[in-house]
Design an enzyme around this catalytic site. Structure first.
Site, PDB file in Angstrom:
ATOM      1  N   GLY A 232      -0.159  -6.333 -10.854  1.00 56.95           N
ATOM      2  CA  GLY A 232       0.050  -4.915 -10.539  1.00 56.95           C
ATOM      3  C   GLY A 232       1.094  -4.727  -9.458  1.00 56.95           C
ATOM      4  N   GLN A 233       1.246  -3.455  -9.024  1.00 58.95           N
ATOM      5  CA  GLN A 233       2.319  -3.119  -8.078  1.00 58.95           C
ATOM      6  C   GLN A 233       2.175  -3.887  -6.755  1.00 58.95           C
ATOM      7  OE1 GLN A 233       2.275   0.708  -6.193  1.00 58.95           O
ATOM      8  NE2 GLN A 233       4.489   0.790  -5.940  1.00 58.95           N
TER       9      GLN A 233
ATOM     10  N   ASP B  81      -5.047 -11.943 -13.599  1.00 58.77           N
ATOM     11  CA  ASP B  81      -5.020 -10.557 -14.073  1.00 58.77           C
ATOM     12  C   ASP B  81      -5.653 -10.529 -15.455  1.00 58.77           C
ATOM     13  OD1 ASP B  81      -2.869  -8.054 -12.969  1.00 58.77           O
ATOM     14  OD2 ASP B  81      -4.156  -7.777 -14.705  1.00 58.77           O
ATOM     15  N   ILE B  82      -5.948  -9.330 -15.912  1.00 55.53           N
ATOM     16  CA  ILE B  82      -6.576  -9.210 -17.236  1.00 55.53           C
ATOM     17  C   ILE B  82      -5.569  -9.527 -18.337  1.00 55.53           C
ATOM     18  CG2 ILE B  82      -6.201  -6.712 -17.541  1.00 55.53           C
ATOM     19  CD1 ILE B  82      -9.326  -6.854 -18.445  1.00 55.53           C
TER      20      ILE B  82
ATOM     21  N   LYS C  34     -13.262   5.188  -3.980  1.00 53.35           N
ATOM     22  CA  LYS C  34     -12.780   4.501  -2.769  1.00 53.35           C
ATOM     23  C   LYS C  34     -13.695   4.787  -1.580  1.00 53.35           C
ATOM     24  CE  LYS C  34      -9.301   2.196  -4.327  1.00 53.35           C
ATOM     25  NZ  LYS C  34      -9.381   0.723  -4.385  1.00 53.35           N
TER      26      LYS C  34
ATOM     27  N   TYR D 179     -10.987   8.880  -8.327  1.00 53.40           N
ATOM     28  CA  TYR D 179     -10.488   7.703  -7.603  1.00 53.40           C
ATOM     29  C   TYR D 179     -10.937   7.746  -6.133  1.00 53.40           C
ATOM     30  CZ  TYR D 179      -6.672   4.799  -5.565  1.00 53.40           C
ATOM     31  OH  TYR D 179      -5.918   3.874  -4.894  1.00 53.40           O
TER      32      TYR D 179
HETATM   33  C1  AKB Z   1      -2.259   6.898  -6.022  1.00 57.33           C
HETATM   34  O1  AKB Z   1      -1.335   7.722  -5.985  1.00 57.33           O
HETATM   35  O2  AKB Z   1      -3.269   7.011  -6.713  1.00 57.33           O
HETATM   36  C2  AKB Z   1      -2.166   5.683  -5.114  1.00 57.33           C
HETATM   37  C3  AKB Z   1      -2.864   5.894  -3.803  1.00 57.33           C
HETATM   38  C4  AKB Z   1      -2.321   6.822  -2.813  1.00 57.33           C
HETATM   39  O3  AKB Z   1      -3.862   5.284  -3.575  1.00 57.33           O
HETATM   40  N1  AKB Z   1      -0.797   5.347  -4.882  1.00 57.33           N
END
Ligand code: AKB
Length: 314
Positions: free
Chosen positions: A12-13, A35-36, A147, A143
């Site tokens: 990934g990035q 990685d997968i 987190k 997301y």
């Molecule tokens: C996103 O944009 O989802 C990520 C982050 C800020 O965690 N780059």
């Protein structure tokens, strides 16, 4: 001597550049990339590589035992924009993979763990400027919720079971080696590619959306520096605020125009605008500076020079 390190999500990035840097620092043989899927041929060729699903406890355990892994960097995640489309998949990947490594560490099979959090842990009720380490959070994205929950679990495992877990809240990351995928801050990478290719860019955020950002070299340095810090210096076991620069799409455009005067930008905000509007504009990272000496090196114009020069050469 450095004991073996495993990177999950190495293609990934962040994972790509982290793998390269750790291999440079500790030697290729003791940095196992996984990685997968095989996304990056150079990584596969430059040292050990394993196809590995971060949600499979058994598969990770096998690799950990086989290579006698000591530290894990868990970089596999579904980012903010994609997670809105696939909420349950995002939750299962982001939380399942975290529990796998926390539980391996709890069982004494790992001695140190890195897990990335994000500015997405904050929400619309958070103070926007100089967002403090401890404040109202209330994330409003799938997301961000994963987190924030992850941060709580990291601190819980540290306090209850003594797991040495370390984390930073990454801002948007800008890099030229690997494209980001599925994030809200991705425009800040796409804009450089499009500036060189087409001389214009249609941005999916409006021109005034100011977000915290960071050049990838700084992000990698921060990650390794936190992992190398003595445990007794660390006062945060959820996740550290990590600041560098903040800018709007129109400010990046102006920075690019210093090198490509004809470059033009237009705006067509989509669903990602609402995500961006819920996030902070700038971050107070006093504790990262105090506890482990964090100091960013790249501002916006320096980032622009690095991006344009490297992308042109590539
Ligand atoms: C996103 O944009 O989802 C990520 C982050 C800020 O965690 N780059």
């Amino acid at each position: 001597m450095q004991k073996p390190i495993l990177i999950l999500g190495a293609c990934g990035q962040i994972g790509t550049e982290l793998t390269v840097e750790l291999r440079k620092k500790y030697g290729s043989e003791c940095v196992i990339a996984s990685d997968i899927r095989e996304g990056n041929n150079d990584l596969v060729k430059s040292g050990p590589f394993e196809l590995l699903d971060a949600t499979s406890y058994g598969a990770i355990e096998d690799v950990v035992m086989h290579y006698e892994i000591d530290e894990v960097y868990l970089m596999a995640a579904m980012l903010s924009a994609t997670a809105e489309k696939f909420p349950m998949r995002a939750w299962n990947l982001n939380m399942g993979s975290l529990f796998n490594i926390l539980n391996l560490a709890r069982e004494g099979k790992l001695s140190k763990v890195f897990w990335p959090s994000s500015i997405a842990v904050f929400g619309p009720n958070t103070p926007k400027e100089d967002t403090p380490q401890n404040t109202i959070m209330e994330p409003s994205t799938v997301y961000g919720i994963s987190k924030q929950a992850g941060e709580r679990w990291c601190e819980y495992y540290f306090k209850k079971f003594g797991v040495d877990v370390r984390s930073v809240r990454y801002p948007g990351l800008i890099s030229w080696k690997t494209m980001p995928g599925g994030g809200t801050t991705d425009y800040a990478v796409e804009i450089y590619h499009e500036a060189l290719k087409n001389g214009n860019y249609q941005c999916f955020l409006n021109e005034e959306t100011k977000l915290p950002m960071m050049y990838m070299d700084d992000a990698i340095r921060a990650t390794i520096s936190l992992m190398e810090s003595p445990a007794e210096n660390l006062t945060i076991r959820s996740s550290y605020n990590l600041g560098s620069m903040s800018f709007t799409p129109s400010e990046v455009a102006k920075s690019i125009q210093k090198h490509i005067p004809d470059f033009s930008i237009s705006y067509a905000p989509d669903f990602r605008q609402q995500i961006a509007d819920s996030w902070p504009s700038s971050i107070d990272d006093t504790l990262a500076r105090k506890d482990w000496g964090w100091q960013p090196n790249f501002n916006l114009d320096q980032t622009t020079v690095e991006m344009l020069e490297n992308l042109k050469r590539d």
